[in-house]
Design a protein around this motif. Sequence first.
Motif, PDB file in Angstrom:
ATOM      1  N   ASP A 160       0.829  -1.198   0.000  1.00 26.88           N
ATOM      2  CA  ASP A 160       0.000   0.000   0.000  1.00 26.88           C
ATOM      3  C   ASP A 160       0.871   1.260   0.000  1.00 26.88           C
ATOM      4  O   ASP A 160       2.105   1.179  -0.084  1.00 26.88           O
ATOM      5  CB  ASP A 160      -0.993  -0.022   1.161  1.00 26.88           C
ATOM      6  CG  ASP A 160      -0.349   0.127   2.525  1.00 26.88           C
ATOM      7  OD1 ASP A 160       0.872   0.412   2.616  1.00 26.88           O
ATOM      8  OD2 ASP A 160      -1.075  -0.032   3.526  1.00 26.88           O
ATOM      9  N   ILE A 162       0.050  -5.977   1.516  1.00 29.34           N
ATOM     10  CA  ILE A 162      -1.389  -6.242   1.628  1.00 29.34           C
ATOM     11  C   ILE A 162      -1.865  -7.348   0.695  1.00 29.34           C
ATOM     12  O   ILE A 162      -2.993  -7.811   0.817  1.00 29.34           O
ATOM     13  CB  ILE A 162      -2.238  -4.971   1.393  1.00 29.34           C
ATOM     14  CG1 ILE A 162      -1.998  -4.394   0.000  1.00 29.34           C
ATOM     15  CG2 ILE A 162      -1.973  -3.939   2.473  1.00 29.34           C
ATOM     16  CD1 ILE A 162      -2.969  -3.313  -0.404  1.00 29.34           C
ATOM     17  N   GLY A 163      -1.039  -7.776  -0.250  1.00 28.88           N
ATOM     18  CA  GLY A 163      -1.484  -8.803  -1.183  1.00 28.88           C
ATOM     19  C   GLY A 163      -0.334  -9.478  -1.889  1.00 28.88           C
ATOM     20  O   GLY A 163       0.822  -9.072  -1.750  1.00 28.88           O
ATOM     21  N   ASN A 164      -0.692 -10.505  -2.659  1.00 31.86           N
ATOM     22  CA  ASN A 164       0.315 -11.295  -3.350  1.00 31.86           C
ATOM     23  C   ASN A 164      -0.243 -11.767  -4.689  1.00 31.86           C
ATOM     24  O   ASN A 164      -1.360 -12.267  -4.761  1.00 31.86           O
ATOM     25  CB  ASN A 164       0.672 -12.503  -2.484  1.00 31.86           C
ATOM     26  CG  ASN A 164       1.602 -13.438  -3.193  1.00 31.86           C
ATOM     27  OD1 ASN A 164       2.745 -13.111  -3.448  1.00 31.86           O
ATOM     28  ND2 ASN A 164       1.095 -14.609  -3.546  1.00 31.86           N
ATOM     29  N   TYR A 199      -5.574  -5.981  -7.553  1.00 34.47           N
ATOM     30  CA  TYR A 199      -6.319  -6.366  -6.353  1.00 34.47           C
ATOM     31  C   TYR A 199      -7.684  -6.952  -6.703  1.00 34.47           C
ATOM     32  O   TYR A 199      -8.159  -7.882  -6.039  1.00 34.47           O
ATOM     33  CB  TYR A 199      -6.444  -5.201  -5.363  1.00 34.47           C
ATOM     34  CG  TYR A 199      -7.468  -4.149  -5.723  1.00 34.47           C
ATOM     35  CD1 TYR A 199      -8.746  -4.197  -5.172  1.00 34.47           C
ATOM     36  CD2 TYR A 199      -7.155  -3.094  -6.577  1.00 34.47           C
ATOM     37  CE1 TYR A 199      -9.690  -3.225  -5.486  1.00 34.47           C
ATOM     38  CE2 TYR A 199      -8.077  -2.128  -6.893  1.00 34.47           C
ATOM     39  CZ  TYR A 199      -9.348  -2.191  -6.346  1.00 34.47           C
ATOM     40  OH  TYR A 199     -10.286  -1.239  -6.660  1.00 34.47           O
ATOM     41  N   GLN A 200      -8.317  -6.439  -7.757  1.00 35.19           N
ATOM     42  CA  GLN A 200      -9.609  -6.976  -8.179  1.00 35.19           C
ATOM     43  C   GLN A 200      -9.429  -8.367  -8.797  1.00 35.19           C
ATOM     44  O   GLN A 200     -10.218  -9.281  -8.532  1.00 35.19           O
ATOM     45  CB  GLN A 200     -10.283  -6.034  -9.166  1.00 35.19           C
ATOM     46  CG  GLN A 200     -10.756  -4.755  -8.527  1.00 35.19           C
ATOM     47  CD  GLN A 200     -11.425  -3.814  -9.520  1.00 35.19           C
ATOM     48  OE1 GLN A 200     -11.544  -4.107 -10.713  1.00 35.19           O
ATOM     49  NE2 GLN A 200     -11.856  -2.665  -9.026  1.00 35.19           N
ATOM     50  N   ILE A 214      -7.098 -10.579  -8.121  1.00 36.53           N
ATOM     51  CA  ILE A 214      -6.837 -11.514  -7.028  1.00 36.53           C
ATOM     52  C   ILE A 214      -8.138 -11.878  -6.325  1.00 36.53           C
ATOM     53  O   ILE A 214      -8.393 -13.051  -6.035  1.00 36.53           O
ATOM     54  CB  ILE A 214      -5.817 -10.909  -6.030  1.00 36.53           C
ATOM     55  CG1 ILE A 214      -4.447 -10.753  -6.687  1.00 36.53           C
ATOM     56  CG2 ILE A 214      -5.721 -11.765  -4.767  1.00 36.53           C
ATOM     57  CD1 ILE A 214      -3.464  -9.926  -5.871  1.00 36.53           C
ATOM     58  N   ALA A 215      -8.965 -10.888  -6.048  1.00 35.95           N
ATOM     59  CA  ALA A 215     -10.228 -11.129  -5.342  1.00 35.95           C
ATOM     60  C   ALA A 215     -11.188 -11.976  -6.172  1.00 35.95           C
ATOM     61  O   ALA A 215     -11.824 -12.898  -5.656  1.00 35.95           O
ATOM     62  CB  ALA A 215     -10.874  -9.795  -4.962  1.00 35.95           C
ATOM     63  N   THR A 232     -12.468  -1.692  -1.861  1.00 34.36           N
ATOM     64  CA  THR A 232     -11.136  -1.097  -1.970  1.00 34.36           C
ATOM     65  C   THR A 232     -10.083  -2.198  -1.945  1.00 34.36           C
ATOM     66  O   THR A 232     -10.382  -3.326  -1.548  1.00 34.36           O
ATOM     67  CB  THR A 232     -10.875  -0.144  -0.787  1.00 34.36           C
ATOM     68  OG1 THR A 232     -10.814  -0.926   0.417  1.00 34.36           O
ATOM     69  CG2 THR A 232     -11.967   0.924  -0.672  1.00 34.36           C
ATOM     70  N   PRO A 233      -8.853  -1.885  -2.317  1.00 34.31           N
ATOM     71  CA  PRO A 233      -7.795  -2.889  -2.218  1.00 34.31           C
ATOM     72  C   PRO A 233      -7.692  -3.486  -0.806  1.00 34.31           C
ATOM     73  O   PRO A 233      -7.604  -4.693  -0.640  1.00 34.31           O
ATOM     74  CB  PRO A 233      -6.523  -2.127  -2.599  1.00 34.31           C
ATOM     75  CG  PRO A 233      -7.004  -1.051  -3.513  1.00 34.31           C
ATOM     76  CD  PRO A 233      -8.352  -0.658  -2.970  1.00 34.31           C
ATOM     77  N   HIS A 234      -7.741  -2.629   0.206  1.00 34.54           N
ATOM     78  CA  HIS A 234      -7.640  -3.125   1.585  1.00 34.54           C
ATOM     79  C   HIS A 234      -8.807  -4.036   1.933  1.00 34.54           C
ATOM     80  O   HIS A 234      -8.622  -5.082   2.558  1.00 34.54           O
ATOM     81  CB  HIS A 234      -7.554  -1.966   2.581  1.00 34.54           C
ATOM     82  CG  HIS A 234      -6.188  -1.396   2.720  1.00 34.54           C
ATOM     83  ND1 HIS A 234      -5.225  -1.961   3.522  1.00 34.54           N
ATOM     84  CD2 HIS A 234      -5.607  -0.310   2.151  1.00 34.54           C
ATOM     85  CE1 HIS A 234      -4.119  -1.255   3.456  1.00 34.54           C
ATOM     86  NE2 HIS A 234      -4.322  -0.247   2.622  1.00 34.54           N
ATOM     87  N   LEU A 271      -8.423  -7.439  -0.298  1.00 35.17           N
ATOM     88  CA  LEU A 271      -7.238  -8.245  -0.011  1.00 35.17           C
ATOM     89  C   LEU A 271      -7.173  -8.696   1.445  1.00 35.17           C
ATOM     90  O   LEU A 271      -6.528  -9.702   1.760  1.00 35.17           O
ATOM     91  CB  LEU A 271      -5.974  -7.498  -0.411  1.00 35.17           C
ATOM     92  CG  LEU A 271      -5.851  -7.242  -1.924  1.00 35.17           C
ATOM     93  CD1 LEU A 271      -4.610  -6.421  -2.224  1.00 35.17           C
ATOM     94  CD2 LEU A 271      -5.858  -8.533  -2.705  1.00 35.17           C
TER      95      LEU A 271
END
Length: 139
Positions: A2, A8-10, A32-33, A35-36, A58-60, A63
């Motif tokens: 971030d 916050i993600g991978n 981020y989308q 990954i989700a 949101t990304p947070h 993730l």
Amino acid sequence: VDADGKLIGNLSASDIRDVPLQNFGLLLLPVYQYIAVVNGVAGVSVDEIAAGKQVPGTPHDLLAKLPVVTVRPRTTFCRMLEKLATFNSNRGLHRVYVVDESNRPLSIVTLTDVLRTIVRYDDIPITRRLSLEGPLQLD
């Protein structure tokens, strides 16, 4: 990572390697989308995305539903393996991130790193072996 440098993600090559041709449009999404959606935590399906539906959140927010496996620099090698094995059985993880107390990435330990250590263990001098049984060394 971030804006504060916190992990916050991978996303790795294995996450995109087997994307079917009909889902290539997903690769146009923000990371981020993507990954989700592929992990089923976006609240919308691949078909809904193809039909033009937006991914909410949101990304947070998104993730946080898929926490990254982390350890601190002083985590023992054995504890890191336990953590990797526990999470790996559920999600097929191939890496553990070494982070500081603010969750900023310092290093990464992959399954390949683990296997190399195990395979070469007999070739390691006894003094180094003892350090492998203590805190994880980031050489």
